[in-house]
Design a protein around this motif. Sequence first.
Motif, short mmCIF file in Angstrom:
data_model
loop_
_atom_site.label_atom_id
_atom_site.label_comp_id
_atom_site.label_asym_id
_atom_site.label_seq_id
_atom_site.Cartn_x
_atom_site.Cartn_y
_atom_site.Cartn_z
N TYR A 6 0.81 -1.22 0.00
CA TYR A 6 0.00 0.00 0.00
C TYR A 6 0.84 1.28 0.00
N ARG A 7 2.17 1.15 0.05
CA ARG A 7 3.09 2.30 0.00
C ARG A 7 2.78 3.30 1.13
N THR A 8 2.75 2.75 2.35
CA THR A 8 2.47 3.60 3.51
C THR A 8 3.73 4.19 4.11
N GLY A 9 4.90 3.59 3.85
CA GLY A 9 6.14 4.08 4.44
C GLY A 9 6.26 3.76 5.92
N LEU A 10 5.48 2.80 6.43
CA LEU A 10 5.50 2.44 7.84
C LEU A 10 6.19 1.10 8.02
N VAL A 11 6.80 0.92 9.20
CA VAL A 11 7.47 -0.32 9.58
C VAL A 11 6.88 -0.80 10.89
N VAL A 12 6.43 -2.04 10.91
CA VAL A 12 5.86 -2.63 12.13
C VAL A 12 7.01 -3.14 12.99
N THR A 13 7.16 -2.58 14.16
CA THR A 13 8.20 -3.03 15.08
C THR A 13 7.74 -4.15 16.00
#
Length: 356
Positions: free
Chosen positions: A180-187
């Motif tokens: 989805y090209r959100t630029g988020l990383v799930v830690t």
Amino acid sequence: MAWNRPGGGGGGRPGGGIGRILDGLPNLGGGNPLRWVALLLALWLVFNCFVLIAEQQRGVVLRFGRFDRIMQPGPNLKLPWPVERVIKVNATQIKNYEDRVPVLTRDENIVEVSVNVQYRVADPTLYLFGTRNADEVLKQAALSTVREQVGRSDLDTVLGAREQLAVAARERLQKSLDAYRTGLVVTELNLPDARPPQQVKPAFDDVNSAQQDKERLISEARAYAAKIVPEARGQAARVRTVAEGYKTAEIARATGDAERFSLLVAQYKGAPEVTRKRLWLETVQDVLAKNRKVVGGDSRQLIYVPMQDAGKPAPAASSAPVLAPELLSPTVQASPGDPARPARTGRPAGREEVVR
């Protein structure tokens, strides 16, 4: 002071350096306030071109509304607005999202699962312009991923083994966020709690109690097996060892008896009468040594009376007669040198003698 005197060091105007700057500006009709407006505009342009980015931030520079570059932490310069503007994004802050969602498991059980997602911004550009609202996309994607993973599992797995589900859900969620090209990383993604709805909680508690009883009984059975099986194996090994020893002893005894019989045969062929008499005496000696004996009055007749409990003391003698079985003595011929001694003859079978 020179700056405080008329025409001395200040160009005839108070303020020193500021006065010189004002003198350098064009004279717009004497005390026209446009000179101050021009000064404020110049100062605004200077400060507008200077941007300070904090350590935890990243600056996204837009030139005429189009992405141009990313500013790193520290002092930076840009073109004045409206040519360029900067959007600061906190790229190191760990954001948290929590929710509770009802899910239908593979075995058609409804369970409410708690979802906890921790994430941060990895790409400020994609976070701002990759999708309309990256945080909202993450929430929807997290709920969808959890429903997918829990829907593929049984109720027992959801209640007792959620760690594997959490790992699989985290990987699946990260793939969705990248797509989805959100630029988020799930830690971190956790499923801290799973419980049934309140409407079916009593029935679920009964099932849970039965499950615990099952596990307890299985543990007790395993403990019992761990205790009994070694004992049984030890007993089996002992019995096997005893049997092997008995086998070895019997084989040795049988071998010895066979060799002894072979030697006796050889001796019997050489001296039959002597060998026969010696065997008879040895047999009688062995039998009488293990049983109680009754001897006749003339000391020449030996009567063997087999009795039970030979190892116990003999009871008191009674006046009743005692019946004895047949005499086991063989016939012995008298020697030629002793004519007065009569020959011994064995009693016939079935003859009994009363000993008083």
